[in-house]
Design a protein around this motif. Structure first.
Motif, short mmCIF file in Angstrom:
data_model
loop_
_atom_site.label_atom_id
_atom_site.label_comp_id
_atom_site.label_asym_id
_atom_site.label_seq_id
_atom_site.Cartn_x
_atom_site.Cartn_y
_atom_site.Cartn_z
N ASP A 192 0.82 -1.21 0.00
CA ASP A 192 0.00 0.00 0.00
C ASP A 192 0.85 1.26 0.00
O ASP A 192 0.39 2.33 -0.40
CB ASP A 192 -0.91 0.02 1.24
CG ASP A 192 -1.94 -1.10 1.21
OD1 ASP A 192 -2.45 -1.39 0.11
OD2 ASP A 192 -2.22 -1.68 2.27
N LYS A 193 2.08 1.14 0.49
CA LYS A 193 2.97 2.31 0.60
C LYS A 193 4.40 1.82 0.68
O LYS A 193 4.68 0.62 0.71
CB LYS A 193 2.64 3.11 1.86
CG LYS A 193 2.90 2.32 3.14
CD LYS A 193 2.82 3.16 4.40
CE LYS A 193 3.21 2.34 5.63
NZ LYS A 193 3.23 3.12 6.86
N GLY A 194 5.33 2.77 0.73
CA GLY A 194 6.72 2.42 1.00
C GLY A 194 7.71 2.77 -0.09
O GLY A 194 7.41 2.68 -1.27
N LEU A 195 8.89 3.18 0.34
CA LEU A 195 10.02 3.41 -0.55
C LEU A 195 10.87 2.15 -0.53
O LEU A 195 11.24 1.66 0.54
CB LEU A 195 10.83 4.62 -0.06
CG LEU A 195 12.09 5.00 -0.84
CD1 LEU A 195 12.31 6.51 -0.77
CD2 LEU A 195 13.33 4.26 -0.31
N ALA A 196 11.17 1.61 -1.71
CA ALA A 196 11.96 0.38 -1.80
C ALA A 196 13.15 0.59 -2.71
O ALA A 196 13.03 1.17 -3.79
CB ALA A 196 11.09 -0.76 -2.31
N MET A 197 14.31 0.12 -2.27
CA MET A 197 15.53 0.32 -3.04
C MET A 197 16.41 -0.92 -2.99
O MET A 197 16.61 -1.52 -1.92
CB MET A 197 16.30 1.52 -2.49
CG MET A 197 17.60 1.82 -3.22
SD MET A 197 18.35 3.40 -2.73
CE MET A 197 19.10 2.95 -1.18
N GLY A 198 16.94 -1.31 -4.14
CA GLY A 198 17.91 -2.39 -4.19
C GLY A 198 19.27 -1.84 -3.80
O GLY A 198 19.69 -0.82 -4.32
N VAL A 199 19.95 -2.51 -2.87
CA VAL A 199 21.22 -1.98 -2.37
C VAL A 199 22.41 -2.92 -2.60
O VAL A 199 23.51 -2.66 -2.11
CB VAL A 199 21.13 -1.63 -0.87
CG1 VAL A 199 20.13 -0.50 -0.65
CG2 VAL A 199 20.75 -2.85 -0.02
N GLY A 200 22.21 -3.98 -3.37
CA GLY A 200 23.33 -4.86 -3.70
C GLY A 200 24.07 -5.35 -2.48
O GLY A 200 23.52 -5.92 -1.55
N GLY A 201 25.39 -5.06 -2.44
CA GLY A 201 26.22 -5.51 -1.32
C GLY A 201 26.41 -4.47 -0.23
O GLY A 201 27.36 -4.56 0.55
N ALA A 202 25.50 -3.49 -0.16
CA ALA A 202 25.65 -2.40 0.82
C ALA A 202 25.62 -2.87 2.27
O ALA A 202 26.26 -2.27 3.13
CB ALA A 202 24.56 -1.34 0.59
N PHE A 203 24.88 -3.94 2.56
CA PHE A 203 24.83 -4.45 3.93
C PHE A 203 26.22 -4.94 4.38
O PHE A 203 26.62 -4.74 5.52
CB PHE A 203 23.81 -5.59 4.06
CG PHE A 203 22.39 -5.16 3.85
CD1 PHE A 203 21.94 -3.91 4.23
CD2 PHE A 203 21.47 -6.03 3.26
CE1 PHE A 203 20.62 -3.51 4.04
CE2 PHE A 203 20.14 -5.65 3.07
CZ PHE A 203 19.73 -4.39 3.45
N ASP A 204 26.94 -5.58 3.46
CA ASP A 204 28.29 -6.05 3.76
C ASP A 204 29.21 -4.87 4.06
O ASP A 204 30.05 -4.94 4.97
CB ASP A 204 28.86 -6.86 2.59
CG ASP A 204 28.20 -8.23 2.44
OD1 ASP A 204 27.77 -8.78 3.46
OD2 ASP A 204 28.12 -8.72 1.31
#
Length: 243
Positions: A180-192
């Motif tokens: 219903d809502k939300g900003l979504a972004m692919g971040v690849g290896g950013a968590f690492d």
């Protein structure tokens, strides 16, 4: 605010500074507008030009940033210069800060179990104002409805998906079709990078646009992937000749 677009090898980039990107993204969050962000580098652009399904996704997203100095150089070669490189990692960090101040719900999806747990722990420590709606590792099938329902049920304001392209964009598209809502972004290896599992390049390398070289020195196994950059620049030259 006028949002100028720049096309590089059939992929349309938003020609905004990091600051202006953040301004527009915060507006989307405040208005609870569904927002899909792709941070694209030469590898993603080249892949999109060989995969119709992925190119179709890119044509439907809300924002595409130039995450890669190769994109900026390519745009200059084409005579339509992109203002600056806007990395997914830097956007993610600034969105964390804003979510913290606004006390927004955040969901983290991706990486190995121990990494995503470390991300969650670090996030809660550094940004206590964030409402961590949940997290899950990146080892799941794209058709796994249990994962999809889990994230949908959490109703996050911001969703960061780090399972690598093209999987993360395919999954986000499916998610936003139902959310219903939300900003979504692919971040690849950013968590690492955020947890220090993979060291980010020192500031001098980033300033000189040699981050790719630093990563290659640290991870020689990336050599084959790096070969896409000269192929990308050759393709851009051909595009320029076409006029």
């Amino acid at each position: 605010m006028k949002n100028e677009k720049v096309k590089v090898l059939n992929v349309t980039f938003d020609n905004l500074s990091h600051k202006k990107f953040m301004f527009q993204l915060m507006k989307c969050i405040k208005e609870e507008k569904k927002t899909f962000i792709v941070t694209a580098n030469p590898e993603i652009v080249m892949y999109a030009n060989t995969n119709q399904e992925y190119m179709r996704i890119l044509k439907q997203v809300d924002y595409i940033t130039a995450d890669g100095i190769g994109i900026v150089k390519g745009s200059r070669m084409l005579g339509t210069p992109i203002i600056e490189r806007v990395t997914g990692y830097d956007l993610m960090l600034d969105l964390f800060k804003e979510a913290n101040q606004m006390k927004k719900k955040v969901y983290l999806l991706g990486a190995k179990q121990e990494v995503i747990e470390a991300v969650a722990k670090k996030l809660e420590k550094e940004y206590p104002g964030i409402d961590l709606a949940g997290y899950h590792n990146g080892y799941f099938d794209l058709t796994d409805k249990a994962i999809m329902n889990k994230v949908l049920g959490a109703e996050p304001d911001l969703l960061f998906v780090g399972i690598g392209f093209p999987r993360q964009e395919k999954w986000i598209q499916q998610y936003l079709e139902q959310a219903d809502k939300g900003l979504a972004m692919g971040v690849g290896g950013a968590f690492d990078a955020y947890t220090g599992v993979v060291k980010r390049a020192p500031a001098i390398f980033i300033k000189l646009n040699l981050e790719w070289f630093y990563r290659l020195m640290k991870q020689p196994s990336r050599f084959k992937r790096m070969l896409v950059l000269p192929k990308f620049l050759i393709a851009v030259r051909k595009e320029k000749k076409k006029g």
